[in-house]
Design an enzyme around this catalytic site. Structure first.
Site, PDB file in Angstrom:
ATOM      1  N   LYS A  34       0.843  -1.192   0.000  1.00  0.00           N
ATOM      2  CA  LYS A  34       0.000   0.000   0.000  1.00  0.00           C
ATOM      3  C   LYS A  34       0.880   1.244   0.000  1.00  0.00           C
ATOM      4  CE  LYS A  34      -2.239   1.777   3.676  1.00  0.00           C
ATOM      5  NZ  LYS A  34      -2.013   3.231   3.608  1.00  0.00           N
ATOM      6  N   ASP A  61      -3.539   4.297  -1.784  1.00  0.00           N
ATOM      7  CA  ASP A  61      -4.446   4.716  -0.702  1.00  0.00           C
ATOM      8  C   ASP A  61      -4.402   6.232  -0.545  1.00  0.00           C
ATOM      9  OD1 ASP A  61      -5.997   4.806   1.634  1.00  0.00           O
ATOM     10  OD2 ASP A  61      -4.313   4.271   2.928  1.00  0.00           O
ATOM     11  N   LYS A  63      -7.326   8.071  -0.811  1.00  0.00           N
ATOM     12  CA  LYS A  63      -8.630   8.453  -0.206  1.00  0.00           C
ATOM     13  C   LYS A  63      -9.181   9.730  -0.844  1.00  0.00           C
ATOM     14  CE  LYS A  63      -7.194   6.680   4.333  1.00  0.00           C
ATOM     15  NZ  LYS A  63      -5.727   6.593   4.143  1.00  0.00           N
ATOM     16  N   HIS A  65     -11.384  12.625  -2.076  1.00  0.00           N
ATOM     17  CA  HIS A  65     -12.627  13.215  -1.527  1.00  0.00           C
ATOM     18  C   HIS A  65     -12.717  14.622  -2.098  1.00  0.00           C
ATOM     19  CE1 HIS A  65     -15.144  14.129   2.363  1.00  0.00           C
ATOM     20  NE2 HIS A  65     -15.834  14.278   1.249  1.00  0.00           N
ATOM     21  N   ASP A  66     -13.512  14.759  -3.169  1.00  0.00           N
ATOM     22  CA  ASP A  66     -13.579  16.045  -3.862  1.00  0.00           C
ATOM     23  C   ASP A  66     -14.864  16.036  -4.700  1.00  0.00           C
ATOM     24  OD1 ASP A  66     -12.778  18.501  -5.177  1.00  0.00           O
ATOM     25  OD2 ASP A  66     -10.696  17.951  -4.819  1.00  0.00           O
ATOM     26  N   THR A 121     -10.230   3.879  10.947  1.00  0.00           N
ATOM     27  CA  THR A 121     -10.046   2.964  12.079  1.00  0.00           C
ATOM     28  C   THR A 121      -9.431   3.663  13.297  1.00  0.00           C
ATOM     29  OG1 THR A 121      -7.944   2.290  11.085  1.00  0.00           O
ATOM     30  CG2 THR A 121      -9.851   0.879  10.677  1.00  0.00           C
ATOM     31  N   ARG A 212       2.892  -0.273  10.735  1.00  0.00           N
ATOM     32  CA  ARG A 212       3.949  -0.189  11.750  1.00  0.00           C
ATOM     33  C   ARG A 212       4.317  -1.509  12.421  1.00  0.00           C
ATOM     34  NH1 ARG A 212       1.046   4.996  14.230  1.00  0.00           N
ATOM     35  NH2 ARG A 212      -0.669   3.843  13.244  1.00  0.00           N
TER      36      ARG A 212
HETATM   37  O1  LIG Z   1      -9.396   3.723   8.191  1.00  0.00           O
HETATM   38  C1  LIG Z   1      -8.208   3.687   7.824  1.00  0.00           C
HETATM   39  C2  LIG Z   1      -7.828   3.901   6.521  1.00  0.00           C
HETATM   40  C3  LIG Z   1      -6.508   3.807   6.177  1.00  0.00           C
HETATM   41  N1  LIG Z   1      -5.568   3.527   7.098  1.00  0.00           N
HETATM   42  C4  LIG Z   1      -4.162   3.404   6.651  1.00  0.00           C
HETATM   43  O2  LIG Z   1      -3.681   2.079   6.934  1.00  0.00           O
HETATM   44  C5  LIG Z   1      -2.364   2.119   7.427  1.00  0.00           C
HETATM   45  C6  LIG Z   1      -2.332   1.528   8.805  1.00  0.00           C
HETATM   46  O3  LIG Z   1      -1.030   1.587   9.320  1.00  0.00           O
HETATM   47  P1  LIG Z   1      -0.648   1.039  10.759  1.00  0.00           P
HETATM   48  O4  LIG Z   1       0.780   1.471  10.903  1.00  0.00           O
HETATM   49  O5  LIG Z   1      -0.809  -0.454  10.729  1.00  0.00           O
HETATM   50  O6  LIG Z   1      -1.543   1.676  11.774  1.00  0.00           O
HETATM   51  C7  LIG Z   1      -1.900   3.571   7.360  1.00  0.00           C
HETATM   52  O7  LIG Z   1      -1.198   3.747   6.154  1.00  0.00           O
HETATM   53  C8  LIG Z   1      -3.186   4.372   7.310  1.00  0.00           C
HETATM   54  O8  LIG Z   1      -3.067   5.544   6.547  1.00  0.00           O
HETATM   55  C9  LIG Z   1      -5.934   3.315   8.397  1.00  0.00           C
HETATM   56  O9  LIG Z   1      -5.085   3.067   9.292  1.00  0.00           O
HETATM   57  N2  LIG Z   1      -7.257   3.388   8.719  1.00  0.00           N
END
Ligand SMILES: O=c1ccn([C@@H]2O[C@H](COP(=O)(O)O)[C@@H](O)[C@H]2O)c(=O)[nH]1
Length: 233
Positions: A34, A61, A63, A65-66, A121, A212
């Site tokens: 991603k 990714d 996202k 929005h426009d 999330t 991460r």
């Molecule tokens: O709702 C959402 C949408 C996108 N993300 C993205 O996923 C990864 C999660 O990274 P971690 O390091 O595992 O937390 C990150 O690139 C976000 O931009 C999300 O977390 N939640």
């Protein structure tokens, strides 16, 4: 290329060399990749092309929005890059999502999977209330996921905590892409609606977005391998 793993590694690195150092040690059967706002802003479409050229399925990714016209053009530009998946915000509304879907029609079976973000999330009830949304995250997710399906998109980004409910009401083929995945013992950080990889797959997640816990690990390869092995049934 055969893709076995449900894992999508979030390549959130501040420098290209570190990202490619990780990518050079893996192959496309071990995970998808991603590219999000950080790396795209730093290194642009050329970085995406490098990953696509290495045969990885790339989830762009950004996202979007426009207004509908702008999002449609942006989604088509993503298709030109040859990415596997691209996303918009469901809060952009039905007309915006329909325009995005229509922009991919000329790409036929080469079109990327098009999904929409429901509720990030990192958000919980209090965050929604601060925006005047006085329902639970799960209620807002189902509301936006239904709108996404009605708009003709292929699935949504949600948390795995909503996965079983969404599979039950929207059907098996509606794809659920779930960030907020945390192997037992790893720090939640800014994420709020989380699950372990095994719990997420059991709940119905189709793809697990993990950043991460893998990229900041002492041995990213070992963590990725352990997660993949934990998901083999
Ligand atoms: O709702 C959402 C949408 C996108 N993300 C993205 O996923 C990864 C999660 O990274 P971690 O390091 O595992 O937390 C990150 O690139 C976000 O931009 C999300 O977390 N939640």
């Amino acid at each position: 290329m055969l893709q076995d793993s449900k894992v999508v590694v979030a390549l959130d690195y501040a420098d290209e060399a570190s990202a490619l150092n990780f990518v050079d040690k893996i192959n496309p059967s071990q995970c998808r990749l991603k590219v999000g706002k950080e790396m795209f802003t730093l290194f642009g479409p050329e970085f995406v092309r490098k990953l696509v050229a290495r045969d990885f399925d790339v989830f762009l990714d950004l996202k979007f929005h426009d207004i509908p016209n702008t999002v449609a053009k942006a989604v088509a530009a993503a298709a030109e890059l040859g990415v596997w998946m691209v996303n918009v915000h469901a809060c952009g509304g039905k007309r915006m999502m329909e325009a995005a879907k229509a922009a991919l029609v000329p790409y036929g079976d080469k079109a990327p999977i098009l999904i929409a973000v429901t509720v990030l999330t990192s958000m919980e009830q209090e965050d929604l209330a601060q925006m005047g949304v006085n329902i639970t995250p799960a209620e807002q997710v189902i509301r936006l996921a239904k709108l996404t399906k009605e708009s003709g998109l292929d699935g949504v980004v949600c948390s795995s905590q909503e996965a079983s409910m969404l599979k039950e009401s929207l059907g098996k083929s509606f794809q659920l892409i779930t960030p907020g995945i945390r192997p037992a013992g790893s720090a939640a950080g800014d994420q709020r609606r989380i699950m372990t990889p095994v719990e997420a797959v059991a709940a119905g997640s189709d793809y697990l977005v993990i950043g991460r816990p893998i990229t900041q690990a002492e041995s990213p390869m070992q963590v990725l391998t352990e997660i993949n092995e934990s998901l083999v049934s």
